[in-house]
Design a protein around this motif. Structure first.
Motif, PDB file in Angstrom:
ATOM      1  N   ASP A   1       0.822  -1.211   0.000  1.00 40.29           N
ATOM      2  CA  ASP A   1       0.000   0.000   0.000  1.00 40.29           C
ATOM      3  C   ASP A   1       0.854   1.258   0.000  1.00 40.29           C
ATOM      4  N   ALA A   2       2.151   1.117  -0.208  1.00 40.87           N
ATOM      5  CA  ALA A   2       3.074   2.250  -0.215  1.00 40.87           C
ATOM      6  C   ALA A   2       3.502   2.542  -1.646  1.00 40.87           C
ATOM      7  N   SER A   3       3.285   3.786  -2.076  1.00 45.37           N
ATOM      8  CA  SER A   3       3.691   4.176  -3.422  1.00 45.37           C
ATOM      9  C   SER A   3       5.191   4.441  -3.454  1.00 45.37           C
ATOM     10  N   ARG A   4       5.724   4.642  -4.627  1.00 46.40           N
ATOM     11  CA  ARG A   4       7.166   4.858  -4.771  1.00 46.40           C
ATOM     12  C   ARG A   4       7.598   6.175  -4.136  1.00 46.40           C
ATOM     13  N   ALA A   5       6.692   7.150  -4.108  1.00 45.09           N
ATOM     14  CA  ALA A   5       7.050   8.457  -3.559  1.00 45.09           C
ATOM     15  C   ALA A   5       6.917   8.516  -2.045  1.00 45.09           C
ATOM     16  N   MET A   6       6.346   7.483  -1.425  1.00 42.14           N
ATOM     17  CA  MET A   6       6.107   7.499   0.012  1.00 42.14           C
ATOM     18  C   MET A   6       7.320   6.986   0.772  1.00 42.14           C
ATOM     19  N   ASP A   7       7.467   7.491   2.003  1.00 41.19           N
ATOM     20  CA  ASP A   7       8.496   7.013   2.923  1.00 41.19           C
ATOM     21  C   ASP A   7       7.799   6.358   4.101  1.00 41.19           C
TER      22      ASP A   7
ATOM     23  N   VAL B   1      17.680  -7.775  -2.498  1.00 42.41           N
ATOM     24  CA  VAL B   1      18.065  -9.194  -2.533  1.00 42.41           C
ATOM     25  C   VAL B   1      17.449  -9.909  -3.731  1.00 42.41           C
ATOM     26  N   ALA B   2      16.443  -9.297  -4.342  1.00 41.09           N
ATOM     27  CA  ALA B   2      15.827  -9.857  -5.557  1.00 41.09           C
ATOM     28  C   ALA B   2      15.915  -8.802  -6.654  1.00 41.09           C
ATOM     29  N   PRO B   3      17.054  -8.694  -7.317  1.00 42.79           N
ATOM     30  CA  PRO B   3      17.274  -7.585  -8.265  1.00 42.79           C
ATOM     31  C   PRO B   3      16.269  -7.540  -9.410  1.00 42.79           C
ATOM     32  N   GLU B   4      15.758  -8.688  -9.838  1.00 44.87           N
ATOM     33  CA  GLU B   4      14.825  -8.702 -10.962  1.00 44.87           C
ATOM     34  C   GLU B   4      13.388  -8.420 -10.551  1.00 44.87           C
ATOM     35  N   SER B   5      13.158  -8.205  -9.270  1.00 36.52           N
ATOM     36  CA  SER B   5      11.806  -7.962  -8.783  1.00 36.52           C
ATOM     37  C   SER B   5      11.401  -6.507  -9.004  1.00 36.52           C
ATOM     38  N   THR B   6      10.126  -6.309  -9.242  1.00 41.17           N
ATOM     39  CA  THR B   6       9.552  -4.968  -9.352  1.00 41.17           C
ATOM     40  C   THR B   6       8.629  -4.718  -8.165  1.00 41.17           C
ATOM     41  N   SER B   7       8.157  -3.492  -8.019  1.00 48.78           N
ATOM     42  CA  SER B   7       7.228  -3.138  -6.946  1.00 48.78           C
ATOM     43  C   SER B   7       6.013  -2.453  -7.547  1.00 48.78           C
ATOM     44  N   SER B   8       4.865  -2.648  -6.920  1.00 46.85           N
ATOM     45  CA  SER B   8       3.612  -2.062  -7.418  1.00 46.85           C
ATOM     46  C   SER B   8       2.798  -1.533  -6.253  1.00 46.85           C
ATOM     47  N   HIS B   9       2.050  -0.475  -6.524  1.00 46.91           N
ATOM     48  CA  HIS B   9       1.180   0.156  -5.534  1.00 46.91           C
ATOM     49  C   HIS B   9      -0.234  -0.367  -5.734  1.00 46.91           C
TER      50      HIS B   9
END
Length: 694
Positions: free
Chosen positions: A345-351, A364-372
């Motif tokens: 539930d955390a966007s890329r711009a959030m801390d 630790v998983a370099p090929e992994s992506t993240s999504s909001h």
């Protein structure tokens, strides 16, 4: 004494041995001046007499044994007659209880072909066979291979066939059904059955989220009553063997959860890749609880399951969250390289702690992506609205809180609604955390506006709002628009929701918003049923200020949704529908595109595409088209929403209540939130002791 000894010998030995013993024993007695009975009473001579008798018997060919009792006991033959094939024993025992034993080679009967006339064939080793009836398949011991015993079985068990000749039994023996080897019937003991029943009941208790004590306090008494009424008291007593105490049910649930976890770990080790979904929240006892779900491909389908449910012992920071997940991965030897995406539930711009944990996972998983989470994006987008509509929304919430915050007011409103014949008798409470409550709250308030007008005190400053038609028009519009937004939000929830599904829903909503704005500009309110019905009821039209505010809200909502759901170049359109692709996509290499051409040219695959879901369609093609199918599955693996975590915390709160603060809810969550069914038979087989209380 000699006569009594000869009586024993005559019972067990032949005539020649009797004369031999008689002559030698007479010579032994004549050499002694005392009578035989007195010799036996003297301890110094007892052993000598016994040894003499033992020597006589041991020299014989027949190696049977007798018992020589003391003079205080009656001397009688004690021969253990057992079935042939076992050793027969006879012992000589003196008053000092000394026992001497001789063994005999077992005698084995042979099978004769004539025994088939009695309906019997042989079973097992031909040298020491068992007798098997060709009619009932019953197997008798080797000692039963006697014509009299076989005939007795035929006449008592199969009297209708006792006059049949040997040809009948031979024909029956040669039939195909009788050529099958007999299958031994394996029946569980009462303890094994009770243990399995205890595991089954504990599994259902965990699924329901009920207290462990319900097994012994409710389920077992009810089961006994049902069995007693349907059968009898004898069967009802067997229910007592099923152990359902509080501690036993807790152990059973932990065993079931461990079996599910073991199966999940095995699946993750053999899968090609997986994606994660994680969130953290506090429970009723103040613990920080971390929920992590995983999505992976297994058996021609994409599965979703609970990876772990753990409480953070120290600070609930992003590093602690990552360490908790990483410890689970290292403990079970799951490779981080297989992780393709992390949804939160955390966007890329959030801390924050979740965003920090996602960053560490991507390290630790370099090929992994993240999504909001797309549901969070949708909830943030719909919060923006013009000031005039925002004021109406705030005032509506204040009216509701004025009544809901006072129990006495709520009771009086209920009585009034019942007397006036209203459809509802209570208002709904608005909650900012629950996004779907906004539309339902406004609809309920608008439907009870007449009852509230009678109920509201004139001293309340917002009571005039219920008589203001402009305010009610805005309220009707807000009730309609939030109801429509809630429908879109619900359509994006559920299991196996892909990114394509969510963006299809958002694309549809964007087109609808443009259509609704154009209709309002033309003063056509048919797309808003509550507003349209209210206009018909008051026989009025909408002011231009209200129309402009509605149009402004609809256009602003559309632009905000475009900001949160930007339209990008879809390089993965071939995954959504491979049969519409005519040009090589930029994301595919030449070899993969050639495989895609072969796939789309297969008529059977095209038929399966219309029958299966998108996840199952690509998962079923792994064996036939491995390269292109694995690329498609990798696109479908990422989670689109945080629906599973939100649902998981709802189950957690319902299981660990304020009355069960000390409960370790992790095993319960493993069972309730998993699609894997535990193998109770395998769990019971691992137990070395099949006891109902263990």
């Amino acid at each position: 004494m000699i006569a009594r000894l000869l009586c024993i010998l005559s019972y067990n030995f032949n005539t020649f041995l009797i004369f031999n013993v008689y002559s030698k024993l007479t010579m032994f007695c004549t050499t002694n001046t005392l009578p035989m009975d007195l010799l036996l009473k003297q301890g110094s001579l007892k052993q000598e007499v016994e040894s003499f008798c033992y020597q006589i018997v041991s020299e014989s060919n027949d190696q049977k044994v007798g018992i020589l009792q003391s003079e205080d006991e009656q001397l009688q033959p004690s021969v253990s007659k057992k079935s042939e094939g076992e050793l027969s024993r006879v012992k000589f025992m003196s008053s000092s209880n000394k026992i001497t034993t001789f063994s005999k080679k077992p005698k084995r009967r042979k099978y004769d072909e004539s025994y088939l006339s009695f309906g019997f064939t042989y079973f097992g080793n031909r040298d020491a066979p068992h007798a098997q009836c060709v009619l009932c398949k019953k197997i008798l011991s080797n000692s039963s291979l006697a014509p009299s015993k076989l005939r007795r079985h035929l006449e008592t068990k199969h009297a209708a066939y006792k006059d049949k000749d040997i040809s009948f039994f031979k024909q029956h023996l040669d039939s195909p059904e009788n050529n099958k080897p007999p299958t031994p019937k394996i029946v569980n003991t009462d303890n094994e059955s009770a243990t399995e029943a205890s595991y089954n009941v504990s599994y259902h208790i965990a699924l329901s989220g009920e207290a462990h004590t319900i097994g012994e306090l409710l389920i077992k008494p009810c089961a006994k009553d049902v069995v007693m009424r349907m059968f009898d008291e004898q069967y009802s007593k067997k229910i007592d063997a099923v152990q359902l105490s509080n501690s036993t049910v807790a152990r059973r649930i932990k065993d079931l959860a461990a079996d599910i976890e073991e199966e999940l770990v095995c699946r993750l080790k053999i899968c090609d890749g997986f994606s994660l979904q994680l969130d953290e929240s506090a429970d009723v006892s103040g613990l920080a609880v971390l929920l992590v779900f995983v999505r992976y491909r297994f058996n021609k389908s994409i599965e979703e399951d609970l990876l772990l449910c753990e409480s953070l012992q120290s600070n609930a920071t992003g590093k602690e969250i990552f360490n908790c997940i990483n410890s689970f991965m290292q403990k079970h030897e799951i490779e981080w390289e297989k992780c393709v995406d992390v949804c939160s539930d955390a966007s890329r711009a959030m801390d924050g702690k979740i965003a920090e944990a996602v960053t560490l996972i991507k390290y630790v998983a370099p090929e992994s992506t993240s999504s909001h989470c797309l549901l969070y994006r949708h909830a943030l987008a719909v919060k923006i609205m013009p000031t005039s509509l925002k004021n109406v929304l705030d005032q509506a919430v204040q009216i509701i809180n004025y009544i809901k915050a006072r129990p006495h007011q709520s009771r009086l409103l209920k009585i009034l609604c019942e007397e006036m014949g209203a459809q509802h008798t209570a208002l709904l409470l608005n909650t900012e955390v629950r996004w779907l409550s906004r539309g339902k709250v406004l609809v309920r308030l608008f439907e009870l506006r007449r009852e509230l007008l009678v109920f509201m005190d004139s001293a309340f400053r917002l009571s005039d709002c219920l008589t203001n038609s402009s305010w009610l028009l805005r309220l009707a519009y807000l009730a309609d628009i939030f109801t429509k937004l809630n429908e879109v939000n619900l359509s994006m929830q559920g299991k196996n929701v892909t990114v394509f599904t969510v963006f299809d829903k958002m694309s549809s909503l964007l087109r609808k918003l443009e259509f609704w704005a154009s209709s309002v500009e033309e003063e056509n309110f048919d797309c808003f049923p509550t507003l349209s019905d209210f206009l018909t009821e008051i026989n009025s039209t909408v002011d231009k200020d209200i129309c402009s505010a509605i149009v402004q809200h609809l256009r602003g909502l559309r632009s905000t949704l475009l900001k949160y759901f930007p339209v990008t170049n879809d390089n993965n359109a071939w995954v959504r529908n491979p049969f519409t692709i005519t040009v090589k996509p930029a994301s595919l290499v030449a070899r993969d595109y050639e495989s895609l051409i072969d796939l789309t040219s297969d008529s059977q695959v095209k038929q399966n595409f219309s029958e299966l879901s998108l996840n199952d369609f690509w998962s079923s093609l792994i064996q036939e088209y491995p390269s292109i199918a694995r690329r498609a599955v990798r696109v479908l693996l990422p989670f689109a929403t945080m629906h599973l975590c939100e649902t998981g915390f709802s189950y957690y709160a319902a299981t660990k209540t304020k009355y069960r603060k000390r409960l370790d809810a992790a095993p319960h969550m493993r069972i309730r939130l998993s699609n894997i069914t535990p193998n109770i038979k395998r769990i019971c087989d691992k137990k070395t002791q099949k006891h109902c209380s263990h």
